[in-house]
Design a protein around this motif. Structure first.
Motif, PDB file in Angstrom:
ATOM      1  N   TRP A 244       0.411   7.009  -5.023  1.00 47.23           N
ATOM      2  CA  TRP A 244       1.276   5.890  -5.339  1.00 47.23           C
ATOM      3  C   TRP A 244       2.718   6.371  -5.386  1.00 47.23           C
ATOM      4  N   LEU A 245       3.630   5.537  -4.913  1.00 46.26           N
ATOM      5  CA  LEU A 245       5.046   5.862  -4.899  1.00 46.26           C
ATOM      6  C   LEU A 245       5.836   4.750  -5.588  1.00 46.26           C
ATOM      7  N   VAL A 246       6.819   5.158  -6.350  1.00 47.33           N
ATOM      8  CA  VAL A 246       7.794   4.233  -6.918  1.00 47.33           C
ATOM      9  C   VAL A 246       9.107   4.623  -6.252  1.00 47.33           C
ATOM     10  N   ILE A 247       9.638   3.740  -5.409  1.00 56.02           N
ATOM     11  CA  ILE A 247      10.848   4.037  -4.639  1.00 56.02           C
ATOM     12  C   ILE A 247      11.958   3.104  -5.106  1.00 56.02           C
TER      13      ILE A 247
ATOM     14  N   GLU B 182      15.577   5.259 -17.478  1.00 56.62           N
ATOM     15  CA  GLU B 182      14.206   4.725 -17.529  1.00 56.62           C
ATOM     16  C   GLU B 182      13.352   5.334 -16.409  1.00 56.62           C
ATOM     17  N   LEU B 183      13.951   5.472 -15.233  1.00 52.08           N
ATOM     18  CA  LEU B 183      13.224   6.080 -14.113  1.00 52.08           C
ATOM     19  C   LEU B 183      12.975   7.561 -14.371  1.00 52.08           C
ATOM     20  N   ASN B 184      13.932   8.246 -14.998  1.00 52.92           N
ATOM     21  CA  ASN B 184      13.718   9.639 -15.399  1.00 52.92           C
ATOM     22  C   ASN B 184      12.531   9.732 -16.354  1.00 52.92           C
ATOM     23  N   ARG B 185      12.491   8.824 -17.329  1.00 54.27           N
ATOM     24  CA  ARG B 185      11.403   8.786 -18.315  1.00 54.27           C
ATOM     25  C   ARG B 185      10.068   8.532 -17.607  1.00 54.27           C
ATOM     26  N   LEU B 186      10.047   7.581 -16.690  1.00 53.29           N
ATOM     27  CA  LEU B 186       8.825   7.265 -15.943  1.00 53.29           C
ATOM     28  C   LEU B 186       8.347   8.485 -15.157  1.00 53.29           C
ATOM     29  N   ALA B 187       9.251   9.153 -14.471  1.00 53.42           N
ATOM     30  CA  ALA B 187       8.890  10.329 -13.673  1.00 53.42           C
ATOM     31  C   ALA B 187       8.270  11.401 -14.562  1.00 53.42           C
ATOM     32  N   GLU B 188       8.822  11.586 -15.762  1.00 58.71           N
ATOM     33  CA  GLU B 188       8.271  12.566 -16.711  1.00 58.71           C
ATOM     34  C   GLU B 188       6.867  12.158 -17.150  1.00 58.71           C
ATOM     35  N   GLN B 189       6.692  10.871 -17.473  1.00 64.42           N
ATOM     36  CA  GLN B 189       5.397  10.364 -17.932  1.00 64.42           C
ATOM     37  C   GLN B 189       4.315  10.506 -16.862  1.00 64.42           C
ATOM     38  N   LEU B 190       4.699  10.416 -15.603  1.00 68.03           N
ATOM     39  CA  LEU B 190       3.733  10.422 -14.500  1.00 68.03           C
ATOM     40  C   LEU B 190       3.400  11.822 -13.988  1.00 68.03           C
ATOM     41  N   LYS B 191       4.052  12.848 -14.515  1.00 66.74           N
ATOM     42  CA  LYS B 191       3.790  14.216 -14.049  1.00 66.74           C
ATOM     43  C   LYS B 191       2.296  14.521 -14.151  1.00 66.74           C
TER      44      LYS B 191
ATOM     45  N   LEU C 144       7.329  -0.660 -15.644  1.00 70.46           N
ATOM     46  CA  LEU C 144       6.865  -0.054 -14.386  1.00 70.46           C
ATOM     47  C   LEU C 144       5.492   0.595 -14.568  1.00 70.46           C
ATOM     48  N   SER C 145       5.277   1.273 -15.694  1.00 71.52           N
ATOM     49  CA  SER C 145       3.971   1.894 -15.973  1.00 71.52           C
ATOM     50  C   SER C 145       2.879   0.845 -16.035  1.00 71.52           C
ATOM     51  N   LYS C 146       3.185  -0.255 -16.719  1.00 73.85           N
ATOM     52  CA  LYS C 146       2.217  -1.339 -16.853  1.00 73.85           C
ATOM     53  C   LYS C 146       1.870  -1.944 -15.485  1.00 73.85           C
ATOM     54  N   ARG C 147       2.890  -2.228 -14.697  1.00 73.60           N
ATOM     55  CA  ARG C 147       2.649  -2.837 -13.371  1.00 73.60           C
ATOM     56  C   ARG C 147       1.901  -1.882 -12.463  1.00 73.60           C
ATOM     57  N   LEU C 148       2.239  -0.620 -12.507  1.00 71.54           N
ATOM     58  CA  LEU C 148       1.566   0.398 -11.713  1.00 71.54           C
ATOM     59  C   LEU C 148       0.077   0.465 -12.091  1.00 71.54           C
ATOM     60  N   ALA C 149      -0.212   0.465 -13.390  1.00 70.19           N
ATOM     61  CA  ALA C 149      -1.611   0.497 -13.866  1.00 70.19           C
ATOM     62  C   ALA C 149      -2.371  -0.742 -13.398  1.00 70.19           C
ATOM     63  N   GLU C 150      -1.706  -1.891 -13.441  1.00 71.81           N
ATOM     64  CA  GLU C 150      -2.353  -3.129 -12.980  1.00 71.81           C
ATOM     65  C   GLU C 150      -2.674  -3.044 -11.495  1.00 71.81           C
ATOM     66  N   LEU C 151      -1.719  -2.576 -10.708  1.00 69.77           N
ATOM     67  CA  LEU C 151      -1.958  -2.456  -9.270  1.00 69.77           C
ATOM     68  C   LEU C 151      -3.040  -1.445  -8.964  1.00 69.77           C
ATOM     69  N   GLN C 152      -3.050  -0.334  -9.693  1.00 74.59           N
ATOM     70  CA  GLN C 152      -4.075   0.682  -9.473  1.00 74.59           C
ATOM     71  C   GLN C 152      -5.461   0.160  -9.832  1.00 74.59           C
TER      72      GLN C 152
ATOM     73  N   GLN D 157      -0.001  13.159 -12.365  1.00 72.83           N
ATOM     74  CA  GLN D 157      -0.773  12.019 -11.867  1.00 72.83           C
ATOM     75  C   GLN D 157      -0.465  11.839 -10.380  1.00 72.83           C
ATOM     76  N   PRO D 158      -1.343  11.135  -9.659  1.00 73.74           N
ATOM     77  CA  PRO D 158      -1.088  10.910  -8.228  1.00 73.74           C
ATOM     78  C   PRO D 158      -0.071   9.795  -7.979  1.00 73.74           C
ATOM     79  N   VAL D 159       1.098   9.936  -8.611  1.00 74.68           N
ATOM     80  CA  VAL D 159       2.199   8.974  -8.497  1.00 74.68           C
ATOM     81  C   VAL D 159       3.483   9.782  -8.488  1.00 74.68           C
ATOM     82  N   GLU D 160       4.438   9.371  -7.654  1.00 68.16           N
ATOM     83  CA  GLU D 160       5.724  10.065  -7.656  1.00 68.16           C
ATOM     84  C   GLU D 160       6.856   9.046  -7.583  1.00 68.16           C
ATOM     85  N   VAL D 161       7.930   9.341  -8.316  1.00 70.62           N
ATOM     86  CA  VAL D 161       9.121   8.497  -8.338  1.00 70.62           C
ATOM     87  C   VAL D 161      10.151   9.116  -7.396  1.00 70.62           C
ATOM     88  N   PHE D 162      10.685   8.276  -6.504  1.00 70.50           N
ATOM     89  CA  PHE D 162      11.727   8.701  -5.584  1.00 70.50           C
ATOM     90  C   PHE D 162      12.905   7.749  -5.687  1.00 70.50           C
ATOM     91  N   GLY D 163      14.096   8.270  -5.482  1.00 69.11           N
ATOM     92  CA  GLY D 163      15.288   7.454  -5.402  1.00 69.11           C
ATOM     93  C   GLY D 163      15.854   7.525  -4.003  1.00 69.11           C
TER      94      GLY D 163
END
Length: 152
Positions: free
Chosen positions: A39-42, A58-67, A141-149, A69-75
């Motif tokens: 999964w990617l968050v772009i 917030e995106l920095n926080r999300l990227a830290e939380q997802l370490k 974003l975490s909530k929506r990602l979990a719902e989609l997954q 996991q099979p998800v990566e945050v990109f800008g």
């Protein structure tokens, strides 16, 4: 024997040629594998965008939380900054996640947005599953990602 040696040498040389997805804000190559099978968050941002500036932590926080996991945050810089300009812009905004110097829009068929910020969630098959306009936060974003997954 000579053909065998040449074949081995050619194989070793080709093995070192890993396909990449351009470079990041530090000039380091980004392996294409980082954009595949997870999964990617772009997020598209710009220095002049006020909501982008408040969204970055917030995106920095999300990227830290997802370490781990099979998800990566990109800008991606909306203005297409490259090299030192991209490095300086990312540093001035305190971006700690990977910023792609090469826009992945064509790879994932991302529609161009005229408004910022915009965030896309892409599934492991490379399909855009969500386009989120406006400022996002890590919890949402975490909530929506979990719902989609979970297929919701």
């Amino acid at each position: 024997m000579r053909g065998l040696v040449m074949g081995i040498v050619a194989g070793l040389l080709l093995a070192g040629c890993v396909e990449d997805a351009g470079v990041d804000q530090h000039g380091r190559k980004v392996a294409v594998e980082r954009l595949e099978g997870q999964w990617l968050v772009i997020n598209y941002w710009a220095e002049w965008c006020g909501p982008c500036r408040t969204e970055i932590p917030e995106l920095n926080r999300l990227a830290e939380q997802l370490k781990g996991q099979p998800v990566e945050v990109f800008g991606v810089n909306f203005d297409g900054l490259q090299g030192d300009e991209l490095t300086q812009a990312a540093e001035s905004l305190g971006i700690r996640f990977t910023v792609l110097a090469q826009d992945p829009a064509a790879r994932f068929d991302l529609p161009r947005s005229e408004a910022l910020p915009v965030t896309y969630i892409v599934d492991p098959q490379g399909k855009v599953r969500e386009r989120l306009m406006g400022e996002q936060n890590a919890a949402g974003l975490s909530k929506r990602l979990a719902e989609l997954q979970a297929g919701k």
